[in-house]
Motif scaffolding. Sequence first.
Motif, PDB file in Angstrom:
ATOM      1  N   ASN A  36       0.824  -1.210   0.000  1.00 13.19           N
ATOM      2  CA  ASN A  36       0.000   0.000   0.000  1.00 13.19           C
ATOM      3  C   ASN A  36       0.854   1.254   0.000  1.00 13.19           C
ATOM      4  OD1 ASN A  36      -2.297  -1.550   0.004  1.00 13.19           O
ATOM      5  ND2 ASN A  36      -2.745  -1.274   2.173  1.00 13.19           N
ATOM      6  N   LYS A  37       1.985   1.186   0.702  1.00 10.65           N
ATOM      7  CA  LYS A  37       2.883   2.330   0.745  1.00 10.65           C
ATOM      8  C   LYS A  37       3.456   2.625  -0.632  1.00 10.65           C
ATOM      9  CE  LYS A  37       5.941   4.047   4.363  1.00 10.65           C
ATOM     10  NZ  LYS A  37       6.812   3.651   5.484  1.00 10.65           N
ATOM     11  N   LEU A  38       3.787   1.550  -1.371  1.00  7.38           N
ATOM     12  CA  LEU A  38       4.299   1.728  -2.729  1.00  7.38           C
ATOM     13  C   LEU A  38       3.214   2.280  -3.655  1.00  7.38           C
ATOM     14  CD1 LEU A  38       6.325  -1.588  -3.092  1.00  7.38           C
ATOM     15  CD2 LEU A  38       7.246   0.683  -2.691  1.00  7.38           C
ATOM     16  N   ILE A  39       1.993   1.775  -3.493  1.00  7.82           N
ATOM     17  CA  ILE A  39       0.886   2.228  -4.337  1.00  7.82           C
ATOM     18  C   ILE A  39       0.574   3.691  -4.082  1.00  7.82           C
ATOM     19  CG2 ILE A  39      -1.600   1.930  -4.757  1.00  7.82           C
ATOM     20  CD1 ILE A  39      -1.140  -1.089  -4.138  1.00  7.82           C
ATOM     21  N   ARG A  40       0.669   4.112  -2.830  1.00  7.20           N
ATOM     22  CA  ARG A  40       0.374   5.503  -2.468  1.00  7.20           C
ATOM     23  C   ARG A  40       1.331   6.487  -3.133  1.00  7.20           C
ATOM     24  NH1 ARG A  40      -4.552   7.132  -1.006  1.00  7.20           N
ATOM     25  NH2 ARG A  40      -5.336   6.125   0.891  1.00  7.20           N
ATOM     26  N   LYS A  41       2.441   5.994  -3.620  1.00  7.50           N
ATOM     27  CA  LYS A  41       3.369   6.864  -4.341  1.00  7.50           C
ATOM     28  C   LYS A  41       2.729   7.366  -5.631  1.00  7.50           C
ATOM     29  CE  LYS A  41       8.123   6.965  -6.068  1.00  7.50           C
ATOM     30  NZ  LYS A  41       9.391   6.197  -6.184  1.00  7.50           N
ATOM     31  N   TYR A  42       1.841   6.544  -6.194  1.00  8.90           N
ATOM     32  CA  TYR A  42       1.172   6.904  -7.448  1.00  8.90           C
ATOM     33  C   TYR A  42      -0.260   7.376  -7.218  1.00  8.90           C
ATOM     34  CZ  TYR A  42       5.104   4.116  -9.050  1.00  8.90           C
ATOM     35  OH  TYR A  42       6.372   3.626  -9.254  1.00  8.90           O
ATOM     36  N   ILE A  43      -0.826   7.032  -6.066  1.00  7.80           N
ATOM     37  CA  ILE A  43      -2.189   7.451  -5.728  1.00  7.80           C
ATOM     38  C   ILE A  43      -2.127   8.148  -4.366  1.00  7.80           C
ATOM     39  CG2 ILE A  43      -4.586   6.733  -5.467  1.00  7.80           C
ATOM     40  CD1 ILE A  43      -3.935   4.185  -6.954  1.00  7.80           C
ATOM     41  N   PRO A  44      -1.851   9.436  -4.332  1.00  9.89           N
ATOM     42  CA  PRO A  44      -1.704  10.148  -3.050  1.00  9.89           C
ATOM     43  C   PRO A  44      -2.988  10.099  -2.224  1.00  9.89           C
ATOM     44  CG  PRO A  44      -0.901  11.469  -4.898  1.00  9.89           C
ATOM     45  CD  PRO A  44      -1.625  10.313  -5.489  1.00  9.89           C
ATOM     46  N   LYS A  45      -2.855  10.358  -0.943  1.00  6.54           N
ATOM     47  CA  LYS A  45      -3.992  10.284  -0.033  1.00  6.54           C
ATOM     48  C   LYS A  45      -5.080  11.289  -0.382  1.00  6.54           C
ATOM     49  CE  LYS A  45      -1.754   8.189   3.955  1.00  6.54           C
ATOM     50  NZ  LYS A  45      -1.484   8.273   5.401  1.00  6.54           N
ATOM     51  N   LYS A  46      -4.724  12.431  -0.937  1.00 10.67           N
ATOM     52  CA  LYS A  46      -5.717  13.458  -1.274  1.00 10.67           C
ATOM     53  C   LYS A  46      -6.336  13.239  -2.649  1.00 10.67           C
ATOM     54  CE  LYS A  46      -3.619  17.023   1.638  1.00 10.67           C
ATOM     55  NZ  LYS A  46      -3.045  18.402   1.669  1.00 10.67           N
ATOM     56  N   ALA A  47      -5.938  12.174  -3.331  1.00  7.26           N
ATOM     57  CA  ALA A  47      -6.444  11.928  -4.688  1.00  7.26           C
ATOM     58  C   ALA A  47      -7.879  11.420  -4.658  1.00  7.26           C
ATOM     59  CB  ALA A  47      -5.551  10.912  -5.396  1.00  7.26           C
ATOM     60  N   ASN A  48      -8.585  11.684  -5.755  1.00 14.83           N
ATOM     61  CA  ASN A  48      -9.931  11.148  -5.964  1.00 14.83           C
ATOM     62  C   ASN A  48      -9.797   9.944  -6.893  1.00 14.83           C
ATOM     63  OD1 ASN A  48     -12.574  10.579  -6.671  1.00 14.83           O
ATOM     64  ND2 ASN A  48     -13.166  12.722  -6.914  1.00 14.83           N
ATOM     65  N   PHE A  49     -10.247   8.778  -6.409  1.00 17.10           N
ATOM     66  CA  PHE A  49     -10.083   7.566  -7.202  1.00 17.10           C
ATOM     67  C   PHE A  49     -10.869   7.621  -8.515  1.00 17.10           C
ATOM     68  CE2 PHE A  49      -9.137   4.804  -3.192  1.00 17.10           C
ATOM     69  CZ  PHE A  49      -7.953   5.504  -3.023  1.00 17.10           C
ATOM     70  N   ASP A  50     -11.824   8.534  -8.613  1.00 18.55           N
ATOM     71  CA  ASP A  50     -12.547   8.719  -9.881  1.00 18.55           C
ATOM     72  C   ASP A  50     -11.601   9.130 -11.006  1.00 18.55           C
ATOM     73  OD1 ASP A  50     -15.192   8.017  -9.473  1.00 18.55           O
ATOM     74  OD2 ASP A  50     -15.668   9.904  -8.490  1.00 18.55           O
ATOM     75  N   ASP A  51     -10.482   9.741 -10.638  1.00 16.29           N
ATOM     76  CA  ASP A  51      -9.532  10.237 -11.635  1.00 16.29           C
ATOM     77  C   ASP A  51      -8.611   9.133 -12.159  1.00 16.29           C
ATOM     78  OD1 ASP A  51     -10.586  12.761 -11.178  1.00 16.29           O
ATOM     79  OD2 ASP A  51      -9.105  13.245  -9.627  1.00 16.29           O
ATOM     80  N   PHE A  52      -8.776   7.921 -11.628  1.00 18.09           N
ATOM     81  CA  PHE A  52      -7.911   6.814 -12.030  1.00 18.09           C
ATOM     82  C   PHE A  52      -8.746   5.747 -12.737  1.00 18.09           C
ATOM     83  CE2 PHE A  52      -5.776   8.940  -8.618  1.00 18.09           C
ATOM     84  CZ  PHE A  52      -4.431   8.865  -8.921  1.00 18.09           C
ATOM     85  N   SER A  53      -8.495   5.582 -14.019  1.00 17.16           N
ATOM     86  CA  SER A  53      -9.224   4.572 -14.788  1.00 17.16           C
ATOM     87  C   SER A  53      -8.731   3.177 -14.419  1.00 17.16           C
ATOM     88  CB  SER A  53      -9.019   4.817 -16.287  1.00 17.16           C
ATOM     89  OG  SER A  53      -7.644   4.657 -16.630  1.00 17.16           O
ATOM     90  N   ASP A  54      -9.484   2.162 -14.847  1.00 20.99           N
ATOM     91  CA  ASP A  54      -9.081   0.777 -14.564  1.00 20.99           C
ATOM     92  C   ASP A  54      -7.745   0.442 -15.213  1.00 20.99           C
ATOM     93  OD1 ASP A  54     -11.367   0.368 -13.091  1.00 20.99           O
ATOM     94  OD2 ASP A  54     -12.509  -0.466 -14.764  1.00 20.99           O
ATOM     95  N   SER A  55      -7.517   0.979 -16.417  1.00 21.94           N
ATOM     96  CA  SER A  55      -6.247   0.705 -17.093  1.00 21.94           C
ATOM     97  C   SER A  55      -5.082   1.348 -16.339  1.00 21.94           C
ATOM     98  CB  SER A  55      -6.291   1.232 -18.535  1.00 21.94           C
ATOM     99  OG  SER A  55      -6.504   2.640 -18.549  1.00 21.94           O
ATOM    100  N   LYS A  56      -5.320   2.518 -15.764  1.00 21.49           N
ATOM    101  CA  LYS A  56      -4.260   3.179 -14.997  1.00 21.49           C
ATOM    102  C   LYS A  56      -3.978   2.411 -13.711  1.00 21.49           C
ATOM    103  CE  LYS A  56      -2.707   7.772 -13.619  1.00 21.49           C
ATOM    104  NZ  LYS A  56      -3.065   9.214 -13.572  1.00 21.49           N
ATOM    105  N   ILE A  57      -5.036   1.879 -13.091  1.00 18.75           N
ATOM    106  CA  ILE A  57      -4.849   1.052 -11.894  1.00 18.75           C
ATOM    107  C   ILE A  57      -4.007  -0.171 -12.237  1.00 18.75           C
ATOM    108  CG2 ILE A  57      -6.033  -0.431 -10.231  1.00 18.75           C
ATOM    109  CD1 ILE A  57      -6.369   2.459  -9.549  1.00 18.75           C
TER     110      ILE A  57
END
Length: 305
Positions: free
Chosen positions: A262-283
């Motif tokens: 999770n710590k590694l993933i948070r490098k690309y998805i910050p805590k203040k991010a909105n997951f709506d902004d991340f498509s399935d392909s980006k995930i």
Amino acid sequence: MYEIYLGIKRKWSISRISREIEVSASTVLREIRRNSNTNGEYVWRTAQRKAEARKHGLEGNHRKPAELWWRIEQMIEEDWSPSQIAGVLHKEGIHIAIQTIYNHVHADASGRLAKHMPHELKYTRRVRATRPTKATNIANRTSIHDRPKEADGTRFGDWEMDTIVDSYGHVIVTLSERSTNFILMEKRLKCGRKAVPTAKVVARLLFPYREFVHTITTDNGCEFAAHLEITRMLSRGGRERGKVYFADSYCSWQKGAIENANKLIRKYIPKKANFDDFSDSKIMKIQKKNQPQTERENKLRLPER
């Protein structure tokens, strides 16, 4: 070497020799054992010759060419971890130790490379006392203390799971295999932290690998209350698969693999991010970027999803 030789001739103890040359006693003892002659005597000229022969006889001790370090730095700047870099280079017949890459990053005085490393080379290691769990929100909960001893992170098939939540109630389910740090993840926007939908996501992610699912370890979050459903969906032919074990309260270190993932993933998805902004392909790209590339993981030949 000459100072060690003189110390032995003067019949000094190992500890005194180590104090005189300002190294540890184990270093002196190891030097004497490795470079003594066939008669067991330590002669400094013989020791020097043996050390030089050993140095030049090992492929891994040759200085790496500048072109290779340039390539490694490029991979680091693309957020590759040292284990991923070493794994990819190993496939090409280039052998380099993970610690060697770390040493190169530490030697970079500018700090440019450290910014791209996992956790940016910032670690906190604290020993915490185990507290009795206070969790009462999960029915039929099985404690981590009842988990089989075989699930110690050495065999393949012991998983850990968790969720990442944003400020808008969106959830990403994450799973990590303990022996390889193999990561699975999926974004959940509609159902939030509801238990049954989360169980279905976990079962779907693990279903292609169900023959390799022995245990699953997680925390006491309400989203995992339907843990029996996960086990039911993964079990086949009377063989129980994916039994869920719960860590003690306030003991996140008991599921360190998923916490690290999770710590590694948070490098690309910050805590203040909105997951709506991340498509399935980006995930999926983030998942792939954080996958291990070690020789051990490559030998597993996991089935395609």
